[in-house]
Design a protein around this motif. Structure first.
Motif, PDB file in Angstrom:
ATOM      1  N   ASN A  43       0.743  -1.167  -0.161  1.00 50.34           N
ATOM      2  CA  ASN A  43       0.170   0.056   0.191  1.00 50.34           C
ATOM      3  C   ASN A  43       0.916   1.395   0.064  1.00 50.34           C
ATOM      4  N   ILE A  44       2.090   1.322   0.667  1.00 46.75           N
ATOM      5  CA  ILE A  44       2.954   2.348   0.554  1.00 46.75           C
ATOM      6  C   ILE A  44       3.524   2.764  -0.834  1.00 46.75           C
ATOM      7  N   ASP A  45       3.896   1.557  -1.613  1.00 49.94           N
ATOM      8  CA  ASP A  45       4.253   1.814  -3.045  1.00 49.94           C
ATOM      9  C   ASP A  45       3.302   2.698  -3.614  1.00 49.94           C
ATOM     10  N   LYS A  46       1.922   2.185  -3.549  1.00 51.66           N
ATOM     11  CA  LYS A  46       0.870   2.762  -4.259  1.00 51.66           C
ATOM     12  C   LYS A  46       0.704   4.348  -3.697  1.00 51.66           C
ATOM     13  N   GLU A  47       0.545   4.380  -2.418  1.00 47.07           N
ATOM     14  CA  GLU A  47       0.324   5.770  -1.778  1.00 47.07           C
ATOM     15  C   GLU A  47       1.320   6.657  -2.196  1.00 47.07           C
ATOM     16  N   THR A  48       2.455   6.506  -2.364  1.00 47.04           N
ATOM     17  CA  THR A  48       3.552   7.237  -2.702  1.00 47.04           C
ATOM     18  C   THR A  48       3.488   7.710  -4.147  1.00 47.04           C
ATOM     19  N   GLU A  49       3.377   6.684  -4.707  1.00 46.64           N
ATOM     20  CA  GLU A  49       3.162   7.190  -6.177  1.00 46.64           C
ATOM     21  C   GLU A  49       2.041   7.909  -6.545  1.00 46.64           C
ATOM     22  N   GLN A  50       0.780   7.650  -5.718  1.00 40.15           N
ATOM     23  CA  GLN A  50      -0.304   8.725  -6.021  1.00 40.15           C
ATOM     24  C   GLN A  50      -0.091  10.028  -5.407  1.00 40.15           C
ATOM     25  N   TYR A  51       0.847   9.947  -4.165  1.00 38.24           N
ATOM     26  CA  TYR A  51       0.936  11.334  -3.737  1.00 38.24           C
ATOM     27  C   TYR A  51       1.671  12.219  -4.600  1.00 38.24           C
ATOM     28  N   PHE A  52       2.814  11.558  -5.318  1.00 39.03           N
ATOM     29  CA  PHE A  52       3.660  12.465  -6.230  1.00 39.03           C
ATOM     30  C   PHE A  52       2.742  12.876  -7.579  1.00 39.03           C
ATOM     31  N   ILE A  53       1.679  12.014  -8.062  1.00 39.59           N
ATOM     32  CA  ILE A  53       1.132  12.281  -9.139  1.00 39.59           C
ATOM     33  C   ILE A  53      -0.068  13.350  -8.764  1.00 39.59           C
ATOM     34  N   LYS A  54      -0.726  13.297  -7.833  1.00 42.03           N
ATOM     35  CA  LYS A  54      -1.432  14.397  -7.390  1.00 42.03           C
ATOM     36  C   LYS A  54      -0.791  15.519  -7.311  1.00 42.03           C
ATOM     37  N   ASN A  55       0.265  15.716  -6.707  1.00 42.06           N
ATOM     38  CA  ASN A  55       1.263  16.959  -6.517  1.00 42.06           C
ATOM     39  C   ASN A  55       1.584  17.459  -7.926  1.00 42.06           C
ATOM     40  N   ILE A  56       2.254  16.740  -8.812  1.00 47.28           N
ATOM     41  CA  ILE A  56       2.636  16.848  -9.944  1.00 47.28           C
ATOM     42  C   ILE A  56       1.314  17.504 -10.949  1.00 47.28           C
ATOM     43  N   GLN A  57       0.700  16.879 -10.859  1.00 49.40           N
ATOM     44  CA  GLN A  57      -0.755  17.291 -11.787  1.00 49.40           C
ATOM     45  C   GLN A  57      -1.259  18.616 -11.421  1.00 49.40           C
ATOM     46  N   SER A  58      -1.079  18.788  -9.913  1.00 51.56           N
ATOM     47  CA  SER A  58      -1.696  20.226  -9.732  1.00 51.56           C
ATOM     48  C   SER A  58      -0.687  21.384  -9.980  1.00 51.56           C
ATOM     49  N   LYS A  59       0.389  20.968  -9.916  1.00 54.31           N
ATOM     50  CA  LYS A  59       1.350  22.182 -10.365  1.00 54.31           C
ATOM     51  C   LYS A  59       1.829  22.376 -11.721  1.00 54.31           C
ATOM     52  N   PHE A  60       1.824  21.069 -12.324  1.00 55.69           N
ATOM     53  CA  PHE A  60       2.497  20.807 -13.811  1.00 55.69           C
ATOM     54  C   PHE A  60       1.332  20.018 -14.459  1.00 55.69           C
ATOM     55  N   PRO A  61       0.186  20.498 -14.736  1.00 55.61           N
ATOM     56  CA  PRO A  61      -0.791  19.810 -15.429  1.00 55.61           C
ATOM     57  C   PRO A  61      -0.482  19.310 -16.923  1.00 55.61           C
ATOM     58  N   ASP A  62       0.361  20.127 -17.601  1.00 54.72           N
ATOM     59  CA  ASP A  62       0.686  19.865 -18.884  1.00 54.72           C
ATOM     60  C   ASP A  62       1.850  18.682 -19.028  1.00 54.72           C
ATOM     61  N   HIS A  63       2.357  18.397 -17.990  1.00 54.65           N
ATOM     62  CA  HIS A  63       3.539  17.298 -17.930  1.00 54.65           C
ATOM     63  C   HIS A  63       3.091  15.814 -18.040  1.00 54.65           C
ATOM     64  N   HIS A  64       3.782  15.039 -18.324  1.00 55.35           N
ATOM     65  CA  HIS A  64       3.360  13.567 -18.487  1.00 55.35           C
ATOM     66  C   HIS A  64       4.097  12.896 -17.228  1.00 55.35           C
ATOM     67  N   ILE A  65       3.305  11.675 -16.921  1.00 50.65           N
ATOM     68  CA  ILE A  65       3.983  10.853 -15.922  1.00 50.65           C
ATOM     69  C   ILE A  65       3.767   9.451 -16.056  1.00 50.65           C
ATOM     70  N   LEU A  66       4.815   8.806 -15.974  1.00 50.95           N
ATOM     71  CA  LEU A  66       4.962   7.335 -16.059  1.00 50.95           C
ATOM     72  C   LEU A  66       5.218   6.703 -14.719  1.00 50.95           C
ATOM     73  N   GLY A  67       4.468   5.813 -13.969  1.00 50.43           N
ATOM     74  CA  GLY A  67       4.746   5.213 -12.637  1.00 50.43           C
ATOM     75  C   GLY A  67       4.732   3.791 -12.466  1.00 50.43           C
ATOM     76  N   GLU A  68       5.694   3.401 -11.879  1.00 49.31           N
ATOM     77  CA  GLU A  68       5.532   1.828 -12.021  1.00 49.31           C
ATOM     78  C   GLU A  68       4.326   1.231 -11.691  1.00 49.31           C
ATOM     79  N   GLU A  69       3.524   1.843 -10.635  1.00 48.08           N
ATOM     80  CA  GLU A  69       2.429   1.229  -9.932  1.00 48.08           C
ATOM     81  C   GLU A  69       1.088   1.645 -10.760  1.00 48.08           C
ATOM     82  N   GLY A  70       1.334   2.387 -11.966  1.00 50.89           N
ATOM     83  CA  GLY A  70       0.385   2.456 -13.007  1.00 50.89           C
ATOM     84  C   GLY A  70      -0.700   3.645 -12.840  1.00 50.89           C
ATOM     85  N   TYR A  71      -0.430   4.597 -11.849  1.00 53.53           N
ATOM     86  CA  TYR A  71      -1.377   5.582 -11.547  1.00 53.53           C
ATOM     87  C   TYR A  71      -1.022   6.643 -12.586  1.00 53.53           C
ATOM     88  N   GLY A  72       0.050   6.751 -13.331  1.00 56.28           N
ATOM     89  CA  GLY A  72       0.321   7.926 -14.422  1.00 56.28           C
ATOM     90  C   GLY A  72      -0.278   7.502 -15.580  1.00 56.28           C
TER      91      GLY A  72
END
Ligand code: IPD
Ligand code: CA
Ligand code: CA
Ligand code: CA
Length: 266
Positions: A43-72
């Motif tokens: 659950n911590i791998d997943k929560e950590t990836e989601q934490y980054f994606i939420k923050n990146i999307q809020s500050k840099f909405p036009d950037h793309h994200i590839l994440g191991e756990e598939g939330y990108g």
């Protein structure tokens, strides 16, 4: 692109994510297996990836994200700014040891590595790099890589190379291991890469990694004068799985020519 702005945010997010991970040591983990029993996710791998994606999307909405756990995103191209994230690299170590794992983030622009971060959460060791501007360990600049003779080299490689494999003849690997000083195996590809970048080891040789395992490490090693290819000497595709051979430049050629490719028609 304002790389300084991105850098400030990432460092803040890494610290906060790291604190959340260490706080989670008190709680019971929810552990699942993925492709096989050696491939764990929590659950911590997943929560950590989601934490980054939420923050990146809020500050840099036009950037793309590839994440191991598939939330990108499912990316088919490296066009634009692409963040490649491994929320916990070394999950088996995280589960069994509560150490020897890192958060790894590589940020690419049109396929070129620009910023890289490898954060050893437990040791509070932050490695950061900006291509062309230098690589740093907790803010102290890292020196360019120096070449040892092969006989003094330490190579990061794990015991799966003892098994027969489709990449490198096992007898070539036996010869290599006999001729170098020592091998090491740390259980985190990003940690292995940063050990090459800091000169603690001289090379890292591994059979099969995903882009999030090497995206950040590649930027560090190249910035410091090293070479990162697959085990045949080909450049890496940031959207595909690959073997990886990361090394100092002269040693890279010597090991490729005299060991990895010995007896193999290119
Ligand atoms: C793994 C680690 C390990 C490597 C594996 C990776 P994960 O990443 O980097 O060192 O040998 O191939 O999958 O799953 O812990 O993020
Ligand atoms: Ca994994
Ligand atoms: Ca990984
Ligand atoms: Ca991972």
């Amino acid at each position: 692109m304002n790389w300084n702005e991105i850098d400030t945010y990432v460092k803040h997010w890494l610290e906060e994510a790291g604190n959340r991970i260490t706080a989670s040591f008190q709680n019971e983990l929810n552990i699942e297996t993925k492709s096989d029993r050696n491939d764990l996710v929590t659950n911590i791998d997943k929560e950590t990836e989601q934490y980054f994606i939420k923050n990146i999307q809020s500050k840099f909405p036009d950037h793309h994200i590839l994440g191991e756990e598939g939330y990108g995103e499912k990316l088919e191209s490296m066009d634009g700014i692409v963040w490649i994230i491994d929320p916990i690299d070394g999950t088996v170590n995280f589960v069994h040891q509560q150490r020897n794992f890192v958060i790894s983030i590589g940020i690419y622009q049109n396929g070129v590595g620009r910023l890289g971060y490898i954060y050893d959460v437990v040791q509070k060791e932050l490695y950061s790099v900006e291509a062309g501007k230098g690589a740093f360990f907790n803010g102290t600049r890292l020196a360019p890589l120096e070449e040892p003779p092969l006989s003094d080299a330490i190579i990061g490689m794990n015991a799966t190379w003892l098994l027969s494999n489709k990449l490198v003849p096992v007898e070539n690997l036996h010869a290599l291991v006999r001729d170098i000083r020592a091998t090491r195996s740390y259980g985190s590809a990003a940690l292995e890469c940063i050990y090459v970048a800091t000169g603690r080891t001289d090379a890292y040789l591994t059979m099969r990694l995903c882009p999030w395992d090497f995206a950040a490490g590649k930027i560090f090693i190249e910035e410091l004068g090293g070479v990162v290819t697959d085990v045949f000497g080909n450049s890496l595709n940031m959207l595909e799985k690959s073997s990886v051979f990361a090394c100092k430049p002269g040693l890279h050629k010597e090991i490729l020519d005299n060991y990895l490719l010995r007896g193999i028609s290119k």
